[in-house]
Design an enzyme around this catalytic site. Structure first.
Site, mmCIF file in Angstrom:
data_model
loop_
_atom_site.group_PDB
_atom_site.id
_atom_site.type_symbol
_atom_site.label_atom_id
_atom_site.label_comp_id
_atom_site.label_asym_id
_atom_site.label_seq_id
_atom_site.Cartn_x
_atom_site.Cartn_y
_atom_site.Cartn_z
ATOM 1 N N LYS A 247 -14.659 29.097 -6.714
ATOM 2 C CA LYS A 247 -15.314 29.902 -5.682
ATOM 3 C C LYS A 247 -16.798 29.574 -5.529
ATOM 4 O O LYS A 247 -17.318 29.627 -4.414
ATOM 5 C CB LYS A 247 -15.107 31.391 -5.928
ATOM 6 C CG LYS A 247 -15.484 31.935 -7.278
ATOM 7 C CD LYS A 247 -15.062 33.400 -7.397
ATOM 8 C CE LYS A 247 -15.421 33.975 -8.758
ATOM 9 N NZ LYS A 247 -14.611 33.359 -9.848
ATOM 10 N N ASN B 287 -22.046 37.049 -6.330
ATOM 11 C CA ASN B 287 -21.722 36.590 -7.683
ATOM 12 C C ASN B 287 -22.392 35.259 -8.007
ATOM 13 O O ASN B 287 -22.540 34.891 -9.160
ATOM 14 C CB ASN B 287 -20.204 36.463 -7.838
ATOM 15 C CG ASN B 287 -19.777 36.304 -9.282
ATOM 16 O OD1 ASN B 287 -20.093 37.128 -10.127
ATOM 17 N ND2 ASN B 287 -19.053 35.230 -9.572
ATOM 18 N N HIS C 82 -9.887 37.743 -17.113
ATOM 19 C CA HIS C 82 -10.447 39.079 -17.291
ATOM 20 C C HIS C 82 -9.352 40.128 -17.529
ATOM 21 O O HIS C 82 -9.490 41.285 -17.118
ATOM 22 C CB HIS C 82 -11.289 39.482 -16.074
ATOM 23 C CG HIS C 82 -12.436 38.554 -15.805
ATOM 24 N ND1 HIS C 82 -13.456 38.364 -16.713
ATOM 25 C CD2 HIS C 82 -12.703 37.754 -14.744
ATOM 26 C CE1 HIS C 82 -14.324 37.488 -16.203
ATOM 27 N NE2 HIS C 82 -13.887 37.103 -15.017
#
Length: 459
Positions: free
Chosen positions: A127, A150, A196
């Site tokens: 990303k 981010n 995660h």
């Protein structure tokens, strides 16, 4: 963006309202600064006794509380702005929701205020590269662009006048967890691999957080080869256009790689855009990233000339499959940003299309299942040099597929790799793990690796 959607969620006013900002990292500070500048009464809370940006918050005249969140009552705060690092399951947040408080993240606040088209990117891997490519392509087309979230600049720090022609946001699952109103002009989900899980609890919950990026999007870019991504199409069917990325597809409606003029080209559906060998970023995974950026920027009205110019000039991001050195027929790659299993699979599969490699991996696995590495390791990795907190679980998962050696630190890994690497091989740092057991962040890990490579090769 969909102003009506954002307005429906937005508080009637910020000025004069009491806001608690949870977390005092870069995002928390940006939230506190943004809200205070608009007349909110802001207090900042952080579990650490001396959080980063403490001096900056106090310089703004903000009320700051340090220590466990359960030691504070948020009953007097109708609005809570929560940093990505604070888990939504935190008891203080559950209690706030139960009494009807507005619990949001910085991306939700951004959505209330942004006044330009938004290109939003998420996925387990790639990303940052795709976000940067979209940014560079838009700039090559003469657009005024602000990029962040981010990646780099916190989202709320992008909201300075005058408004740009477009915002480009990289969004993590942590940020999307507390986002409802974002309505991107174009949104991309690149891939989904287990990551995660220690935070989300399950892959299904992680996928649901990522899927929030599609809410309200007008155009959607999805990975046709990833079943977990492809199945998201049903959520936007009839509401948004869908562009499919499938590098190996023969479907002429897909963004893909196919033959043209005697070589491999990137195709935007039925249109050839550029030869693959004009890309300066290596690996099949980067061909996919380039196709995703093509799809997104085409939906934003950018033509082939600007796309080809920007793609051909892009040299890649630091610590992401970057060639560090080539000596004695051995190439050394820094993929320290490969902080999860999916990223390492992409790096191995993308870079090692022939021959064998030495892989340096290990760190904090975040609850990952390292057995997912097996198909990428088999037949490609000759030696795995493992270090850090989860070195043993990685060895247990792949030890029958390649030689495994444990090393004390990254410098020892580089020395060992230099001693056993053979001409024609790749040495790849792609840890499949977070770095915090041994380093401040993945950037420091990458810098240490590159310094060690330079030192060993110069000896």
């Amino acid at each position: 963006m969909d102003a009506a959607r954002a307005a429906a969620r937005r508080p009637a006013a910020i000025a004069g309202e009491r806001w608690a900002v949870l977390g005092l990292g870069a995002t928390g500070l940006s939230c506190a600064r943004f809200l205070a500048a608009r007349g909110a009464r802001v207090a900042v809370f952080d579990t650490r006794p001396a959080p980063p940006n403490l001096a900056a918050a106090r310089a703004l005249g903000l009320e700051v509380h340090c220590g466990g969140l359960d030691a504070h009552s948020f009953d007097d705060y109708p609005h809570l702005a929560v940093s990505p690092g604070v888990p939504p399951a935190e008891p203080a947040l559950r209690a706030a929701r139960a009494r009807g408080a507005d619990v949001v993240g910085d991306i939700e606040i951004f959505a209330w205020h942004a006044r330009a088209p938004i290109a939003a990117v998420t996925g387990s891997n790639g990303k940052s590269t795709v976000t940067t490519l979209v940014w560079r392509i838009l700039e090559a087309a003469g657009r005024r662009v602000r990029a962040g979230a981010n990646l780099g600049t916190p989202a709320l720090d992008l909201l300075t006048p005058p408004a740009p022609d477009a915002y480009v946001l990289e969004l993590s699952s942590f940020q999307l967890d507390l986002t409802e109103s974002l309505a991107p002009s174009v949104a991309a989900v690149l891939n989904l691999t287990a990551d995660h899980i220690d935070r989300h609890g399950s892959f299904a919950a992680y996928r649901e957080a990522k899927a929030r990026i599609l809410s309200g999007a007008r155009h959607v870019v999805l990975n046709a080869a990833d079943p977990a991504v492809a199945s998201l199409a049903e959520r936007v069917a009839g509401r948004a256009t869908i562009d499919w990325i499938a590098p190996d597809s023969a479907d002429p409606t897909h963004y893909r790689v196919a033959a043209h003029a005697g070589t491999r080209w990137l195709w935007a559906a039925a249109t050839p855009v550029m030869p693959v060998d004009e890309l300066r970023i290596a690996g099949r995974h980067n061909e996919f990233n380039a196709l995703a950026a093509l799809a997104m920027t085409t939906r934003l009205g950018v033509g082939i000339a600007a796309q080809r110019r920007a793609l051909g000039a892009f040299e890649g991001l630091a610590h992401r499959c970057r060639l560090v050195a080539e000596v004695g027929g051995v190439r050394w790659f820094n993929d320290s940003k490969g902080t999860n299993v999916g990223a390492t699979i992409a790096a191995i599969s993308g870079l090692i299309t022939a021959g064998r490699a030495i892989l340096i991996a290990g760190g904090q696995g975040k609850g990952a299942d390292f057995r997912a590495l097996r198909p990428a390791i088999a037949g490609r990795v000759r030696v795995a040099l493992l270090l850090g907190e989860d070195a043993r679980p990685i060895a247990d998962a792949i030890g029958d597929l390649c030689e495994v050696r444990f090393v004390a630190d990254l410098e020892a890994a580089v020395r060992t790799a230099a001693a056993c690497a053979q001409p024609g091989e790749i040495v790849l740092l792609s840890p499949a793990c977070a770095s915090l057991d041994m380093f401040r962040n993945y950037e420091e890990r990458g810098r240490v690796f590159e310094a060690a490579v330079r030192e060993v090769l110069a000896a």
